[in-house]
Design a protein around this motif. Structure first.
Motif, PDB file in Angstrom:
ATOM      1  N   ASP A  39       7.510  18.425   3.642  1.00  0.00           N
ATOM      2  CA  ASP A  39       6.860  17.541   4.613  1.00  0.00           C
ATOM      3  C   ASP A  39       7.474  16.145   4.583  1.00  0.00           C
ATOM      4  O   ASP A  39       7.186  15.312   5.432  1.00  0.00           O
ATOM      5  N   LEU A 141      14.259  13.366  12.113  1.00  0.00           N
ATOM      6  CA  LEU A 141      13.269  13.537  11.035  1.00  0.00           C
ATOM      7  C   LEU A 141      13.043  12.215  10.300  1.00  0.00           C
ATOM      8  O   LEU A 141      11.909  11.830  10.019  1.00  0.00           O
ATOM      9  N   GLN A 144      11.159   9.700  12.699  1.00  0.00           N
ATOM     10  CA  GLN A 144       9.780  10.082  13.028  1.00  0.00           C
ATOM     11  C   GLN A 144       8.893  10.143  11.794  1.00  0.00           C
ATOM     12  O   GLN A 144       7.707   9.870  11.870  1.00  0.00           O
ATOM     13  N   ARG A 145       9.467  10.483  10.649  1.00  0.00           N
ATOM     14  CA  ARG A 145       8.643  10.569   9.442  1.00  0.00           C
ATOM     15  C   ARG A 145       8.402   9.212   8.806  1.00  0.00           C
ATOM     16  O   ARG A 145       7.348   8.969   8.245  1.00  0.00           O
ATOM     17  N   GLU A 190      15.923  22.609  12.483  1.00  0.00           N
ATOM     18  CA  GLU A 190      15.714  22.428  13.922  1.00  0.00           C
ATOM     19  C   GLU A 190      15.637  23.795  14.614  1.00  0.00           C
ATOM     20  O   GLU A 190      14.757  24.033  15.445  1.00  0.00           O
ATOM     21  N   GLN A 193      12.444  25.497  14.554  1.00  0.00           N
ATOM     22  CA  GLN A 193      11.447  24.975  15.500  1.00  0.00           C
ATOM     23  C   GLN A 193      11.607  25.585  16.891  1.00  0.00           C
ATOM     24  O   GLN A 193      10.716  25.480  17.720  1.00  0.00           O
ATOM     25  N   TRP A 340      10.279  18.741  20.038  1.00  0.00           N
ATOM     26  CA  TRP A 340      10.130  18.846  18.582  1.00  0.00           C
ATOM     27  C   TRP A 340       9.196  17.735  18.106  1.00  0.00           C
ATOM     28  O   TRP A 340       9.562  16.566  18.109  1.00  0.00           O
ATOM     29  N   ILE A 342       7.381  15.910  15.248  1.00  0.00           N
ATOM     30  CA  ILE A 342       7.443  15.755  13.790  1.00  0.00           C
ATOM     31  C   ILE A 342       6.364  14.754  13.381  1.00  0.00           C
ATOM     32  O   ILE A 342       6.373  13.614  13.845  1.00  0.00           O
TER      33      ILE A 342
END
Ligand code: SF4
Ligand code: SF4
Length: 570
Positions: A39, A141, A144-145, A190, A193, A340, A342
């Motif tokens: 995660d 990733l 966005q994370r 990816e 997903q 996608w 995230i």
């Protein structure tokens, strides 16, 4: 399905190298095993690269690709443009080999990159404001994370791989199989997903291994008979996407002039940019970001150890021969939209008090305790405390704290043991000793305190002991040795042992003429005599028992050898 990167727990050597190198600290240490927290992970592959025990693994998708070939009538390869930097046999040989594995055709992911570039230019012309490229899934990733504000500026256009997968299905039918092959681990995540678009994502390493596995069985006539080249056509200038700045360059002169274009690569630089994103107060700029330093040509699973510059030069050689691509005339929205989602990584928002409490719990009470040495894998003690609060780190990861605890234990043991203890180095200099050692060998007329003990460190052993030969012998031999030493009318028993080969030896001395020791020895001897007597008694009893049993067996066999009736057994 297991994630694209995972840990083989039994192989983890607990060295925290992956923690040190992970740019986002997505490693969770539990019960001394460092595992990837999926995660938090951006699938950059750094931990796979640096793990000295090979405990970090990339999921092997060859079996899934083989299965796809067995169940789908047509399966196409989407080949990442960095192939030109990595595979040196030429494109036709690579196409032939891939087709020999069973693929229907090989198409260039760079066609997807052309689609992305076209749409990106269109959006910039429409004045979409500041924009970050979306081609690298690891960047997506990361932003966005960890940098949700900056992530709002990421282009809504999908990646070249997904655009290409959709394009191939539009062209050859929704029921085809699509296998992406590239230098990237993040693309596996990816692809996971978008299972309806790209069935499997293989790395260059996997593709090379699969080809290697089958090389002997590839029929030469089959290779030469099917020189079809890339399908449906050769990609154009977007084949420069795998180097940093390649996307901007491939957009060419038709990119809007009122924009400023920047490109950056490498996680450290990217994180710095995304962290300070709000400070860039220009409205019209386009940022092309790539996680791998220098671009995808240096992707983590590239199947080559060649210098980056060699790969770069080879890619440019291919690119210079490419024409602008004019074959793309349809770009329906569903080809280019990214879907996608995230989630933002939660956690990490702790108060000053909570962090202080965690630091105290970790033994980092004073300023001197907070050394920020990085031994745990975190750059500062405070970061370590945050990870501890997040449940990602364990107390035992702090090397300095563990060393301190171990040293305290040794010191306590050394000074409470009722014998003389000394540790010496290879030069026969004292590294450490206790009060009893000085009592036995130095005859100091007062109780030696810690200050005196400190002063003894570094002194020659021979200033205290008449001989040091046992120490020298055990420097090279990892065994123990017992010796009786007579000195100043005392008789000592010395037990010598090696601590570190060629570096450290130790000995424990006991004055066996001391009354307490004498008494102890008498008791020991008496116990030994009793034990020996008991053993003899047991042996005799055993022999008697055995003899009786043997006699019975012999008599019984004698009786049995007579005919029945001659003897009657009572
Ligand atoms: S792949 Fe990268 S982000 Fe993920 S755990 Fe490994 S080093 Fe960290
Ligand atoms: S730079 Fe390229 S190879 Fe590296 S993570 Fe991004 S897309 Fe993958």
């Amino acid at each position: 399905m297991i994630p694209a990167i995972y840990t083989e727990k039994t192989q983890c050597r607990d060295c925290y190298k992956c923690v040190r190198h992970c740019p986002v600290k997505a490693i969770r240490v539990e019960e001394s095993s460092a595992t990837v927290d999926h995660d938090l992970c951006i699938f950059c592959g750094r931990c796979v690269d640096v793990c000295p025990a090979g405990a970090k693994k990339v999921r092997n998708d060859i079996p899934r690709a083989k299965q796809l070939l067995s169940i789908r009538e047509k399966v196409y390869v989407s080949l990442a443009p960095s192939y030109a930097a990595v595979f040196t046999d030429g494109e036709q040989v690579l196409i032939d080999k891939l087709k020999s594995l069973g693929f229907t055709g090989v198409s260039e992911t760079a066609i997807g990159a052309e689609i992305v570039s076209l749409e990106q230019k269109r959006q910039l012309h429409n004045g979409s404001g500041a924009c970050i490229s979306s081609a690298c899934p690891s960047v997506r990733l990361l932003a966005q994370r960890y940098f949700p504000d900056a992530a709002k500026k990421i282009s809504g256009i999908t990646s070249p791989m997904i655009a290409h997968g959709r394009y191939l299905r539009r062209l050859y039918g929704e029921d085809i199989g699509v296998v992406f092959i590239g230098p990237c681990i993040a693309k596996k995540t990816e692809a996971d997903q978008y299972p309806d678009t790209v069935d499997v994502a293989l790395t260059f390493k996997e593709a090379a291994a699969w080809i290697g596995e089958c090389d002997g069985t590839i029929k030469a006539d089959r290779i030469s008979a099917e020189k079809t080249g890339f399908v449906p056509f050769k990609a154009g200038k977007a084949s420069l996407y795998p180097v940093d700045g390649g996307m901007i360059r491939s957009m060419g002169n038709s990119a809007p002039e009122n924009y400023r274009y920047f490109h950056q690569s490498g996680t450290a630089q990217l994180m710095d940019t995304l962290r300070h994103f709000s400070e860039i107060d220009e409205e019209n700029y386009f940022l092309e970001l790539m996680t791998c330093e220098g671009g995808c040509i240096n992707g983590p699973v590239s199947h080559t150890d060649e210098a980056s510059i060699t790969r770069r030069a080879r890619l440019f050689d291919t690119w210079e021969q490419r024409e602008s691509c004019s074959s793309l005339d349809f770009l329906p929205a569903d080809l280019i939209d990214s879907c996608w989602n995230i989630p933002v990584t939660p956690g990490g928002a702790y108060t000053h008090e909570e962090i202080e409490d965690a630091l105290n719990a970790l033994g980092k009470i004073s300023r001197e305790d907070r050394k920020n040495c990085g031994g745990c894998g975190y750059p500062t003690c405070e970061e370590f405390a945050r990870a501890f609060l997040d449940g990602k780190a364990e107390k035992e990861m702090c090397v300095t704290e563990m060393r301190k605890i171990a040293q305290n234990k040794v010191t306590a043991l050394l000074h409470t043991i009722p014998m003389g203890v000394v540790i010496a180095d290879e030069k026969m200099h004292i590294v450490e000793c206790n009060r009893n050692f000085l009592d036995l060998f130095a005859q100091i007329p007062f109780e030696p305190d810690l200050e005196v003990l400190k002063r003894v460190e570094g002194k020659s052993l021979s200033s205290f002991l008449p001989k040091t030969d046992a120490f020298r012998t055990l420097l090279e031999r990892s065994e123990t040795m017992e010796k009786i030493i007579q000195i100043d009318g005392k008789v000592m028993r010395g037990n010598f042992f090696q601590i570190q080969k060629g570096r450290l030896v130790g000995a424990v001395f006991q004055d066996i003429t001391a009354p307490a020791v004498k008494r102890e020895m008498v008791v020991k001897k008496a116990e030994e005599v009793i034990r020996k007597n008991l053993e003899s008694v047991q042996q005799i009893a055993g022999l008697l028992g055995e003899n009786a049993a043997e006699t019975e067996i012999i008599l019984n066999s004698l009786i049995d050898s007579f005919e029945p009736g001659e003897f009657r057994r009572s």
